[in-house]
Write a protein that holds these residues in place. Sequence first.
Motif, PDB file in Angstrom:
ATOM      1  N   ALA A  63       0.822  -1.211   0.000  1.00 14.99           N
ATOM      2  CA  ALA A  63       0.000   0.000   0.000  1.00 14.99           C
ATOM      3  C   ALA A  63       0.857   1.262   0.000  1.00 14.99           C
ATOM      4  CB  ALA A  63      -0.935  -0.003   1.208  1.00 14.99           C
ATOM      5  N   LEU A  64       1.969   1.240   0.730  1.00 13.27           N
ATOM      6  CA  LEU A  64       2.863   2.402   0.772  1.00 13.27           C
ATOM      7  C   LEU A  64       3.551   2.621  -0.577  1.00 13.27           C
ATOM      8  CD1 LEU A  64       4.477   1.924   4.289  1.00 13.27           C
ATOM      9  CD2 LEU A  64       3.009   3.819   3.581  1.00 13.27           C
ATOM     10  N   ALA A  91       1.301   7.033  -6.444  1.00 10.52           N
ATOM     11  CA  ALA A  91       0.163   7.948  -6.577  1.00 10.52           C
ATOM     12  C   ALA A  91       0.556   9.381  -6.276  1.00 10.52           C
ATOM     13  CB  ALA A  91      -0.975   7.500  -5.647  1.00 10.52           C
ATOM     14  N   VAL A  92       1.389   9.566  -5.261  1.00  8.29           N
ATOM     15  CA  VAL A  92       1.850  10.917  -4.905  1.00  8.29           C
ATOM     16  C   VAL A  92       2.624  11.540  -6.064  1.00  8.29           C
ATOM     17  CG1 VAL A  92       3.448  12.201  -3.413  1.00  8.29           C
ATOM     18  CG2 VAL A  92       1.886  10.527  -2.422  1.00  8.29           C
ATOM     19  N   GLY A 123      -6.687   7.795   1.005  1.00  6.23           N
ATOM     20  CA  GLY A 123      -6.430   9.148   0.529  1.00  6.23           C
ATOM     21  C   GLY A 123      -5.900   9.202  -0.882  1.00  6.23           C
ATOM     22  N   ALA A 124      -4.613   8.912  -1.048  1.00 12.74           N
ATOM     23  CA  ALA A 124      -3.966   9.073  -2.360  1.00 12.74           C
ATOM     24  C   ALA A 124      -4.545   8.135  -3.410  1.00 12.74           C
ATOM     25  CB  ALA A 124      -2.461   8.837  -2.220  1.00 12.74           C
ATOM     26  N   LEU A 125      -4.734   6.862  -3.078  1.00 10.33           N
ATOM     27  CA  LEU A 125      -5.228   5.903  -4.073  1.00 10.33           C
ATOM     28  C   LEU A 125      -6.692   6.176  -4.420  1.00 10.33           C
ATOM     29  CD1 LEU A 125      -3.612   2.597  -2.741  1.00 10.33           C
ATOM     30  CD2 LEU A 125      -2.790   4.122  -4.538  1.00 10.33           C
ATOM     31  N   GLY A 126      -7.486   6.557  -3.415  1.00 11.87           N
ATOM     32  CA  GLY A 126      -8.879   6.899  -3.680  1.00 11.87           C
ATOM     33  C   GLY A 126      -8.999   8.099  -4.595  1.00 11.87           C
ATOM     34  N   THR A 127      -8.144   9.087  -4.385  1.00  9.27           N
ATOM     35  CA  THR A 127      -8.153  10.290  -5.223  1.00  9.27           C
ATOM     36  C   THR A 127      -7.816   9.954  -6.668  1.00  9.27           C
ATOM     37  OG1 THR A 127      -7.477  11.651  -3.341  1.00  9.27           O
ATOM     38  CG2 THR A 127      -7.140  12.579  -5.524  1.00  9.27           C
ATOM     39  N   ILE A 128      -6.777   9.151  -6.863  1.00  8.18           N
ATOM     40  CA  ILE A 128      -6.371   8.755  -8.218  1.00  8.18           C
ATOM     41  C   ILE A 128      -7.510   8.020  -8.935  1.00  8.18           C
ATOM     42  CG2 ILE A 128      -4.827   7.238  -9.521  1.00  8.18           C
ATOM     43  CD1 ILE A 128      -3.455   9.715  -8.595  1.00  8.18           C
ATOM     44  N   ALA A 129      -8.168   7.108  -8.209  1.00  4.73           N
ATOM     45  CA  ALA A 129      -9.262   6.337  -8.810  1.00  4.73           C
ATOM     46  C   ALA A 129     -10.397   7.251  -9.257  1.00  4.73           C
ATOM     47  CB  ALA A 129      -9.774   5.311  -7.797  1.00  4.73           C
ATOM     48  N   ILE A 130     -10.761   8.215  -8.422  1.00  4.01           N
ATOM     49  CA  ILE A 130     -11.849   9.136  -8.773  1.00  4.01           C
ATOM     50  C   ILE A 130     -11.455  10.006  -9.956  1.00  4.01           C
ATOM     51  CG2 ILE A 130     -13.269  11.061  -7.943  1.00  4.01           C
ATOM     52  CD1 ILE A 130     -13.025   9.834  -5.118  1.00  4.01           C
ATOM     53  N   PRO A 165       8.087  14.842  -4.412  1.00  2.00           N
ATOM     54  CA  PRO A 165       9.043  13.770  -4.734  1.00  2.00           C
ATOM     55  C   PRO A 165       9.795  13.255  -3.512  1.00  2.00           C
ATOM     56  CG  PRO A 165       9.215  15.548  -6.330  1.00  2.00           C
ATOM     57  CD  PRO A 165       8.333  16.047  -5.237  1.00  2.00           C
ATOM     58  N   ALA A 166      10.135  14.168  -2.596  1.00  2.00           N
ATOM     59  CA  ALA A 166      10.839  13.748  -1.375  1.00  2.00           C
ATOM     60  C   ALA A 166       9.946  12.844  -0.531  1.00  2.00           C
ATOM     61  CB  ALA A 166      11.269  14.976  -0.576  1.00  2.00           C
ATOM     62  N   LEU A 167       8.690  13.223  -0.404  1.00  2.00           N
ATOM     63  CA  LEU A 167       7.746  12.426   0.373  1.00  2.00           C
ATOM     64  C   LEU A 167       7.502  11.074  -0.289  1.00  2.00           C
ATOM     65  CD1 LEU A 167       5.814  12.322   2.790  1.00  2.00           C
ATOM     66  CD2 LEU A 167       4.067  13.355   1.331  1.00  2.00           C
TER      67      LEU A 167
END
Length: 264
Positions: A112-113, A119-120, A171-178, A248-250
Amino acid sequence: MEFGYIAAGFGVGLLVGITGVGGGSLMTPLLVFLFGFKATVAVGTDLLYAALTKTGGVFVHHNTHKSVDWRVVCLMSLGSLPSAIATIFVIKHLIKIEKDVTGLITFTLGIALILTAIAVLIRSYITRKKIREIENSLISSGRFKQMQVPATILIGIILGVLVTISSVGAGALGTIAILFLYPKMSTLKVVGTDLAHAIPLTAVAGFGHWTLGHVDFNLLGTLLIGSLPGIWIGSHLSAKIPEKVLRPALATLLLIIGLKFVLA
């Protein structure tokens, strides 16, 4: 140690406010690696932490911005809530037959990470108008619209399993899917809709982990003390810190932590 938990909550809240990345992808690894919590307790506590911290954001999006598409929230929830409940029962069964669920949770958390890190990196690109636009002929075609409903429910099912096991992905994966499924939806509405869907999902999954004894309420309280002001400050700093440097750092950090979990 309580001061350390408050500081951790503040730091995660600050990064969430600045980057918009879900707290689960940051908080759960922090609890495991820095404070030595079991992965099961870190996931269970973080799920309820996410449900509480995201609630305030949805009030802002719904009441102030009117930026929640409740139809999409309901469709995703049709998939995610039943799959979250089913996943809890699977975990409960594995514990009952004395199977070690820590390895399953750790590996899933790592996957997941890694997905969140990807995704980020790509979210800022696909939210640009030119890349997000899909030809009007495709958008208006009946086939595309017919596929939206089952695809939205399917995404909900996948998120339900992933979030319940790892606390990461809402958060991130849900946003990408939408973004992919509803390319004409404004970015503000995508964020509001994803937040609104994450609350019942993390609440149901968190409650399930609570019934399994995977929630530390003292830890939850101290994390909230630090995170709430951290999110507020981070939200105000977000416009002043260049996204092209921070994201990118995150993402790199999340990728390294994810690989560590997978290869552990």
